[in-house]
Design a protein around this motif. Sequence first.
Motif, PDB file in Angstrom:
ATOM      1  N   SER A  17       1.018   5.087  -3.372  1.00 57.57           N
ATOM      2  CA  SER A  17       1.955   3.996  -3.165  1.00 57.57           C
ATOM      3  C   SER A  17       2.204   3.950  -1.668  1.00 57.57           C
ATOM      4  CB  SER A  17       3.265   4.242  -3.927  1.00 57.57           C
ATOM      5  OG  SER A  17       4.200   3.217  -3.627  1.00 57.57           O
ATOM      6  N   ALA A  18       1.820   2.844  -1.028  1.00 59.40           N
ATOM      7  CA  ALA A  18       1.953   2.731   0.428  1.00 59.40           C
ATOM      8  C   ALA A  18       2.632   1.413   0.779  1.00 59.40           C
ATOM      9  CB  ALA A  18       0.584   2.812   1.094  1.00 59.40           C
ATOM     10  N   PHE A  19       3.694   1.512   1.582  1.00 58.45           N
ATOM     11  CA  PHE A  19       4.359   0.329   2.107  1.00 58.45           C
ATOM     12  C   PHE A  19       3.879   0.152   3.539  1.00 58.45           C
ATOM     13  CE2 PHE A  19       7.102   1.326  -1.443  1.00 58.45           C
ATOM     14  CZ  PHE A  19       7.360   0.072  -1.961  1.00 58.45           C
ATOM     15  N   VAL A  20       3.241  -1.001   3.786  1.00 57.40           N
ATOM     16  CA  VAL A  20       2.649  -1.279   5.088  1.00 57.40           C
ATOM     17  C   VAL A  20       3.576  -2.227   5.843  1.00 57.40           C
ATOM     18  CG1 VAL A  20       0.599  -2.094   6.292  1.00 57.40           C
ATOM     19  CG2 VAL A  20       0.363  -1.010   4.041  1.00 57.40           C
ATOM     20  N   HIS A  21       4.048  -1.762   7.006  1.00 59.13           N
ATOM     21  CA  HIS A  21       4.969  -2.509   7.849  1.00 59.13           C
ATOM     22  C   HIS A  21       4.207  -3.126   9.014  1.00 59.13           C
ATOM     23  CE1 HIS A  21       8.684  -0.348   6.299  1.00 59.13           C
ATOM     24  NE2 HIS A  21       7.697   0.394   5.836  1.00 59.13           N
ATOM     25  N   GLY A  60       8.653  -8.692   4.165  1.00 59.55           N
ATOM     26  CA  GLY A  60       7.527  -8.795   5.086  1.00 59.55           C
ATOM     27  C   GLY A  60       6.516  -7.674   4.988  1.00 59.55           C
ATOM     28  N   ARG A  61       6.821  -6.628   4.238  1.00 55.19           N
ATOM     29  CA  ARG A  61       5.861  -5.539   4.037  1.00 55.19           C
ATOM     30  C   ARG A  61       4.851  -5.931   2.971  1.00 55.19           C
ATOM     31  NH1 ARG A  61       9.504  -0.724   2.115  1.00 55.19           N
ATOM     32  NH2 ARG A  61      10.249  -2.455   0.845  1.00 55.19           N
ATOM     33  N   VAL A  62       3.777  -5.147   2.894  1.00 56.21           N
ATOM     34  CA  VAL A  62       2.835  -5.231   1.785  1.00 56.21           C
ATOM     35  C   VAL A  62       2.861  -3.888   1.081  1.00 56.21           C
ATOM     36  CG1 VAL A  62       0.404  -5.415   1.115  1.00 56.21           C
ATOM     37  CG2 VAL A  62       1.350  -7.007   2.788  1.00 56.21           C
ATOM     38  N   HIS A  63       2.999  -3.918  -0.245  1.00 57.54           N
ATOM     39  CA  HIS A  63       2.979  -2.704  -1.060  1.00 57.54           C
ATOM     40  C   HIS A  63       1.580  -2.550  -1.641  1.00 57.54           C
ATOM     41  CE1 HIS A  63       4.605  -0.340  -4.762  1.00 57.54           C
ATOM     42  NE2 HIS A  63       4.227   0.477  -3.806  1.00 57.54           N
ATOM     43  N   VAL A  64       0.944  -1.429  -1.335  1.00 56.67           N
ATOM     44  CA  VAL A  64      -0.393  -1.137  -1.846  1.00 56.67           C
ATOM     45  C   VAL A  64      -0.279   0.005  -2.837  1.00 56.67           C
ATOM     46  CG1 VAL A  64      -2.730  -0.370  -1.257  1.00 56.67           C
ATOM     47  CG2 VAL A  64      -1.465  -1.874   0.314  1.00 56.67           C
ATOM     48  N   VAL A  65      -0.787  -0.219  -4.036  1.00 59.42           N
ATOM     49  CA  VAL A  65      -0.860   0.821  -5.065  1.00 59.42           C
ATOM     50  C   VAL A  65      -2.331   0.963  -5.431  1.00 59.42           C
ATOM     51  CG1 VAL A  65      -0.222   1.476  -7.421  1.00 59.42           C
ATOM     52  CG2 VAL A  65       1.447   0.326  -5.930  1.00 59.42           C
ATOM     53  N   ASP A 119      -6.671   5.895   5.151  1.00 56.03           N
ATOM     54  CA  ASP A 119      -7.197   5.928   6.527  1.00 56.03           C
ATOM     55  C   ASP A 119      -7.532   4.525   7.012  1.00 56.03           C
ATOM     56  OD1 ASP A 119      -6.964   8.692   6.599  1.00 56.03           O
ATOM     57  OD2 ASP A 119      -9.109   9.055   6.246  1.00 56.03           O
ATOM     58  N   ALA A 120      -8.115   3.701   6.142  1.00 54.75           N
ATOM     59  CA  ALA A 120      -8.468   2.321   6.517  1.00 54.75           C
ATOM     60  C   ALA A 120      -7.210   1.509   6.823  1.00 54.75           C
ATOM     61  CB  ALA A 120      -9.284   1.661   5.400  1.00 54.75           C
ATOM     62  N   LEU A 121      -6.143   1.715   6.034  1.00 54.68           N
ATOM     63  CA  LEU A 121      -4.899   0.997   6.278  1.00 54.68           C
ATOM     64  C   LEU A 121      -4.327   1.344   7.648  1.00 54.68           C
ATOM     65  CD1 LEU A 121      -3.149   1.369   2.800  1.00 54.68           C
ATOM     66  CD2 LEU A 121      -4.337  -0.651   3.697  1.00 54.68           C
ATOM     67  N   ARG A 122      -4.563   2.558   8.100  1.00 57.21           N
ATOM     68  CA  ARG A 122      -4.034   3.026   9.388  1.00 57.21           C
ATOM     69  C   ARG A 122      -5.046   2.906  10.530  1.00 57.21           C
ATOM     70  NH1 ARG A 122      -1.249   8.051   6.419  1.00 57.21           N
ATOM     71  NH2 ARG A 122       0.873   7.205   6.352  1.00 57.21           N
ATOM     72  N   SER A 123      -6.196   2.319  10.285  1.00 53.32           N
ATOM     73  CA  SER A 123      -7.311   2.349  11.229  1.00 53.32           C
ATOM     74  C   SER A 123      -7.137   1.473  12.468  1.00 53.32           C
ATOM     75  CB  SER A 123      -8.597   1.919  10.523  1.00 53.32           C
ATOM     76  OG  SER A 123      -8.542   0.529  10.206  1.00 53.32           O
ATOM     77  N   GLY A 124      -6.251   0.512  12.410  1.00 63.66           N
ATOM     78  CA  GLY A 124      -6.158  -0.448  13.502  1.00 63.66           C
ATOM     79  C   GLY A 124      -7.193  -1.559  13.385  1.00 63.66           C
ATOM     80  N   GLU A 125      -7.975  -1.552  12.318  1.00 58.18           N
ATOM     81  CA  GLU A 125      -9.024  -2.557  12.114  1.00 58.18           C
ATOM     82  C   GLU A 125      -8.676  -3.520  10.991  1.00 58.18           C
ATOM     83  OE1 GLU A 125     -12.671  -0.404  11.615  1.00 58.18           O
ATOM     84  OE2 GLU A 125     -12.416   0.642  13.522  1.00 58.18           O
ATOM     85  N   THR A 126      -7.410  -3.583  10.620  1.00 58.20           N
ATOM     86  CA  THR A 126      -6.958  -4.479   9.559  1.00 58.20           C
ATOM     87  C   THR A 126      -6.645  -5.854  10.137  1.00 58.20           C
ATOM     88  OG1 THR A 126      -4.629  -3.980   9.887  1.00 58.20           O
ATOM     89  CG2 THR A 126      -5.846  -2.525   8.381  1.00 58.20           C
ATOM     90  N   LEU A 169       3.346   0.617  10.797  1.00 63.38           N
ATOM     91  CA  LEU A 169       3.721   1.842  10.095  1.00 63.38           C
ATOM     92  C   LEU A 169       3.231   1.761   8.658  1.00 63.38           C
ATOM     93  CD1 LEU A 169       5.511   4.488   9.992  1.00 63.38           C
ATOM     94  CD2 LEU A 169       7.385   2.978   9.266  1.00 63.38           C
ATOM     95  N   VAL A 170       2.749   2.877   8.138  1.00 61.09           N
ATOM     96  CA  VAL A 170       2.407   2.981   6.715  1.00 61.09           C
ATOM     97  C   VAL A 170       3.189   4.151   6.145  1.00 61.09           C
ATOM     98  CG1 VAL A 170       0.584   3.328   5.003  1.00 61.09           C
ATOM     99  CG2 VAL A 170       0.073   2.090   7.123  1.00 61.09           C
ATOM    100  N   VAL A 171       4.060   3.858   5.186  1.00 55.21           N
ATOM    101  CA  VAL A 171       4.856   4.890   4.521  1.00 55.21           C
ATOM    102  C   VAL A 171       4.238   5.101   3.148  1.00 55.21           C
ATOM    103  CG1 VAL A 171       7.134   5.534   3.669  1.00 55.21           C
ATOM    104  CG2 VAL A 171       6.923   4.169   5.766  1.00 55.21           C
ATOM    105  N   ASP A 172       3.690   6.298   2.926  1.00 55.26           N
ATOM    106  CA  ASP A 172       2.924   6.516   1.697  1.00 55.26           C
ATOM    107  C   ASP A 172       3.443   7.702   0.906  1.00 55.26           C
ATOM    108  OD1 ASP A 172       0.828   9.019   2.183  1.00 55.26           O
ATOM    109  OD2 ASP A 172       1.434   8.011   4.037  1.00 55.26           O
TER     110      ASP A 172
END
Length: 93
Positions: free
Chosen positions: A9-13, A44-49, A62-69, A75-78
């Motif tokens: 469960s990751a909240f992407v800010h 405004g966040r995206v929740h990824v499950v 790792d892809a969510l935090r890669s800077g290539e999105t 921030l990714v809170v997982d």
Amino acid sequence: MTTDRVRLSAFVHGHVQGVGFRWWTRSRALELGLVGYASNQADGRVHVVAEGPRDTVAALLDALRSGETPGRVDLVVDSLESARGDLTGFLER
């Protein structure tokens, strides 16, 4: 290789709505063979499950935090837990 199944469960800010972020996340997850969803949140966040083997879930994180999105991830809170097995496919919600 760790193959025990987990649920991420990751909240992407950041600037992650209206930029193709959920589509991009779905594409990465399907390439990795994961199931789950990416959902816009009212704040405004995206929740990824995502569920799958621990190593594969870690690759998505790792892809969510890669800077290539698409957009900009600040921030990714997982969190991880045991897989529930209640998901099929990978959806954009």
